[in-house]
Design a protein around this motif. Structure first.
Motif, PDB file in Angstrom:
ATOM      1  N   ARG A  54      43.952  51.184  30.415  1.00 38.48           N
ATOM      2  CA  ARG A  54      42.647  50.685  30.235  1.00 38.48           C
ATOM      3  C   ARG A  54      42.431  49.365  31.362  1.00 38.48           C
ATOM      4  O   ARG A  54      41.433  49.289  31.832  1.00 38.48           O
ATOM      5  N   PHE A  55      43.471  48.680  31.388  1.00 44.35           N
ATOM      6  CA  PHE A  55      43.529  47.358  32.184  1.00 44.35           C
ATOM      7  C   PHE A  55      43.301  47.671  33.623  1.00 44.35           C
ATOM      8  O   PHE A  55      42.610  47.158  34.162  1.00 44.35           O
ATOM      9  N   ARG A  56      44.117  48.578  34.277  1.00 50.52           N
ATOM     10  CA  ARG A  56      44.102  49.226  35.420  1.00 50.52           C
ATOM     11  C   ARG A  56      42.783  49.681  35.667  1.00 50.52           C
ATOM     12  O   ARG A  56      42.182  49.751  36.880  1.00 50.52           O
ATOM     13  N   THR A  57      42.099  50.601  34.921  1.00 52.05           N
ATOM     14  CA  THR A  57      40.788  51.170  34.907  1.00 52.05           C
ATOM     15  C   THR A  57      39.923  50.217  35.095  1.00 52.05           C
ATOM     16  O   THR A  57      38.815  50.194  36.062  1.00 52.05           O
ATOM     17  N   LEU A  58      39.902  49.280  34.284  1.00 54.07           N
ATOM     18  CA  LEU A  58      38.790  48.288  34.328  1.00 54.07           C
ATOM     19  C   LEU A  58      39.024  47.191  35.615  1.00 54.07           C
ATOM     20  O   LEU A  58      37.736  47.027  35.958  1.00 54.07           O
ATOM     21  N   THR A  59      40.170  46.863  35.972  1.00 54.31           N
ATOM     22  CA  THR A  59      40.199  46.081  37.168  1.00 54.31           C
ATOM     23  C   THR A  59      39.652  46.681  38.333  1.00 54.31           C
ATOM     24  O   THR A  59      39.496  46.054  39.278  1.00 54.31           O
ATOM     25  N   SER A  60      39.921  48.013  38.387  1.00 54.99           N
ATOM     26  CA  SER A  60      39.468  48.825  39.549  1.00 54.99           C
ATOM     27  C   SER A  60      37.988  48.981  39.722  1.00 54.99           C
ATOM     28  O   SER A  60      37.496  49.443  40.631  1.00 54.99           O
ATOM     29  N   GLU A  61      37.649  49.035  38.470  1.00 49.80           N
ATOM     30  CA  GLU A  61      35.915  49.321  38.385  1.00 49.80           C
ATOM     31  C   GLU A  61      35.211  48.063  38.539  1.00 49.80           C
ATOM     32  O   GLU A  61      33.976  48.218  39.066  1.00 49.80           O
ATOM     33  N   LEU A  62      35.631  46.945  38.423  1.00 48.21           N
ATOM     34  CA  LEU A  62      34.882  45.774  38.448  1.00 48.21           C
ATOM     35  C   LEU A  62      35.181  45.223  39.754  1.00 48.21           C
ATOM     36  O   LEU A  62      36.411  45.044  40.417  1.00 48.21           O
ATOM     37  N   ARG A  63      34.347  44.638  40.634  1.00 47.71           N
ATOM     38  CA  ARG A  63      34.007  44.099  41.876  1.00 47.71           C
ATOM     39  C   ARG A  63      34.343  42.641  41.626  1.00 47.71           C
ATOM     40  O   ARG A  63      33.809  41.995  40.898  1.00 47.71           O
ATOM     41  N   CYS A  64      35.267  42.171  42.955  1.00 46.65           N
ATOM     42  CA  CYS A  64      35.456  40.637  42.821  1.00 46.65           C
ATOM     43  C   CYS A  64      34.147  40.152  43.466  1.00 46.65           C
ATOM     44  O   CYS A  64      33.696  40.258  44.540  1.00 46.65           O
ATOM     45  N   PRO A  65      33.406  39.078  42.774  1.00 43.44           N
ATOM     46  CA  PRO A  65      32.391  38.400  43.173  1.00 43.44           C
ATOM     47  C   PRO A  65      32.495  37.618  44.464  1.00 43.44           C
ATOM     48  O   PRO A  65      31.529  37.299  45.107  1.00 43.44           O
ATOM     49  N   LYS A  66      33.852  37.240  44.655  1.00 46.99           N
ATOM     50  CA  LYS A  66      33.943  36.445  46.077  1.00 46.99           C
ATOM     51  C   LYS A  66      34.179  37.263  47.180  1.00 46.99           C
ATOM     52  O   LYS A  66      33.547  37.080  48.350  1.00 46.99           O
ATOM     53  N   CYS A  67      34.937  38.500  46.837  1.00 45.94           N
ATOM     54  CA  CYS A  67      35.389  39.109  47.966  1.00 45.94           C
ATOM     55  C   CYS A  67      34.286  40.192  48.498  1.00 45.94           C
ATOM     56  O   CYS A  67      33.986  40.569  49.632  1.00 45.94           O
ATOM     57  N   GLN A  68      33.502  40.641  47.380  1.00 45.76           N
ATOM     58  CA  GLN A  68      32.255  41.637  47.361  1.00 45.76           C
ATOM     59  C   GLN A  68      32.841  43.021  47.626  1.00 45.76           C
ATOM     60  O   GLN A  68      32.165  43.979  47.544  1.00 45.76           O
ATOM     61  N   ASN A  69      33.967  43.290  48.364  1.00 44.26           N
ATOM     62  CA  ASN A  69      34.274  44.642  49.051  1.00 44.26           C
ATOM     63  C   ASN A  69      35.543  45.139  48.264  1.00 44.26           C
ATOM     64  O   ASN A  69      36.128  46.115  48.851  1.00 44.26           O
ATOM     65  N   LEU A 112      39.534  33.660  41.990  1.00 43.30           N
ATOM     66  CA  LEU A 112      38.557  34.005  40.938  1.00 43.30           C
ATOM     67  C   LEU A 112      38.838  35.577  40.470  1.00 43.30           C
ATOM     68  O   LEU A 112      38.716  35.945  39.305  1.00 43.30           O
ATOM     69  N   ALA A 113      39.426  36.372  41.452  1.00 47.78           N
ATOM     70  CA  ALA A 113      39.846  37.663  41.113  1.00 47.78           C
ATOM     71  C   ALA A 113      41.090  37.713  39.935  1.00 47.78           C
ATOM     72  O   ALA A 113      41.078  38.440  39.145  1.00 47.78           O
ATOM     73  N   GLN A 114      42.011  36.784  40.263  1.00 50.59           N
ATOM     74  CA  GLN A 114      42.955  36.424  39.152  1.00 50.59           C
ATOM     75  C   GLN A 114      42.515  35.994  38.051  1.00 50.59           C
ATOM     76  O   GLN A 114      43.049  36.415  36.884  1.00 50.59           O
ATOM     77  N   ASP A 115      41.512  35.083  37.842  1.00 51.76           N
ATOM     78  CA  ASP A 115      41.117  34.514  36.798  1.00 51.76           C
ATOM     79  C   ASP A 115      40.277  35.812  35.864  1.00 51.76           C
ATOM     80  O   ASP A 115      40.638  35.875  34.828  1.00 51.76           O
ATOM     81  N   LEU A 116      39.694  36.603  36.712  1.00 50.01           N
ATOM     82  CA  LEU A 116      38.874  37.867  36.104  1.00 50.01           C
ATOM     83  C   LEU A 116      39.828  38.649  35.332  1.00 50.01           C
ATOM     84  O   LEU A 116      39.979  39.367  34.528  1.00 50.01           O
ATOM     85  N   ARG A 117      41.118  38.968  36.157  1.00 50.56           N
ATOM     86  CA  ARG A 117      42.091  39.793  35.803  1.00 50.56           C
ATOM     87  C   ARG A 117      42.850  39.348  34.325  1.00 50.56           C
ATOM     88  O   ARG A 117      43.043  39.945  33.480  1.00 50.56           O
ATOM     89  N   GLN A 118      42.944  37.972  34.320  1.00 51.55           N
ATOM     90  CA  GLN A 118      43.481  37.334  33.318  1.00 51.55           C
ATOM     91  C   GLN A 118      42.494  37.598  32.137  1.00 51.55           C
ATOM     92  O   GLN A 118      43.096  37.655  31.015  1.00 51.55           O
ATOM     93  N   LYS A 119      41.432  37.396  32.343  1.00 51.65           N
ATOM     94  CA  LYS A 119      40.160  37.349  31.390  1.00 51.65           C
ATOM     95  C   LYS A 119      40.066  38.870  30.696  1.00 51.65           C
ATOM     96  O   LYS A 119      40.150  39.159  29.689  1.00 51.65           O
ATOM     97  N   VAL A 120      40.434  39.872  31.653  1.00 52.54           N
ATOM     98  CA  VAL A 120      40.254  41.076  31.100  1.00 52.54           C
ATOM     99  C   VAL A 120      41.463  41.287  30.166  1.00 52.54           C
ATOM    100  O   VAL A 120      41.487  42.055  29.217  1.00 52.54           O
TER     101      VAL A 120
END
Length: 175
Positions: A35-50, A60-68
């Motif tokens: 579930r973690f791998r699926t969610l982190t691959s479905e969510l886009r990084c707001p900073k990198c954008q692609n 920011l992506a590291q923080d979002l992974r930690q939050k997930v």
């Protein structure tokens, strides 16, 4: 001098190794890790954008992974985690934003641009044909008429000359 260069290179290599440290998360089950791998691959990084947050190295992506990970440990569902991220970062954080009044332009803009371009090409090509036809019918039509008139006169002159030759030959034969 060689020792100093070696020390600097080793120090630079060590700092680069720590800069790209891999996140290690502990999961209660393999299903939770999936579930973690699926969610982190479905969510886009707001900073990198692609990049997804799974692929991005941004802080920011590291923080979002930690939050997930934290929300998964709390027992939240995938929809709750997605809703949290959308509420915080907007629909942009998902790769497939829903069709809403604010995103309808994103969905329709490519089709509108293409139809407008095709329409402009059709209109311009028709105008160009009309302009060419009008220009031909005005200027060149007069030249064409003059050439045809000259051609008709030349044809008439040739006919008259041939009939005169034929009549003189007819007069010579009976003798």
């Amino acid at each position: 001098m060689k020792k100093l260069i070696m020390i600097v290179l080793l120090w630079a290599g060590a700092t680069l190794a720590f800069a790209n440290a891999i996140d290690v998360y502990q999961f209660d089950s393999a299903q939770q890790e999936d579930r973690f791998r699926t969610l982190t691959s479905e969510l886009r990084c707001p900073k990198c954008q692609n990049n997804s947050i799974a692929d991005s190295n941004a802080e920011l992506a590291q923080d979002l992974r930690q939050k997930v990970h934290q929300m998964l440990q709390q027992g939240r569902t995938d929809d709750e985690i997605r809703s949290f991220m959308i509420a915080r970062y907007g629909n942009f954080v998902t790769y497939n934003p829903p069709l809403t009044a604010s995103t309808v332009i994103l969905w329709l803009a490519p089709a509108l641009v293409m139809l407008t371009g095709i329409g402009l090409m059709v209109v311009r090509s028709r105008r160009a044909k009309q302009t060419l036809n009008e220009a031909f019918s005005r200027e060149q039509q007069q030249r064409l008429d003059a050439l045809l008139a000259e051609s008709d006169q030349a044809t008439d002159s040739a006919r008259e000359a041939s009939t005169e030759q034929g009549s003189t030959e007819q007069k010579k034969e009976p003798k």
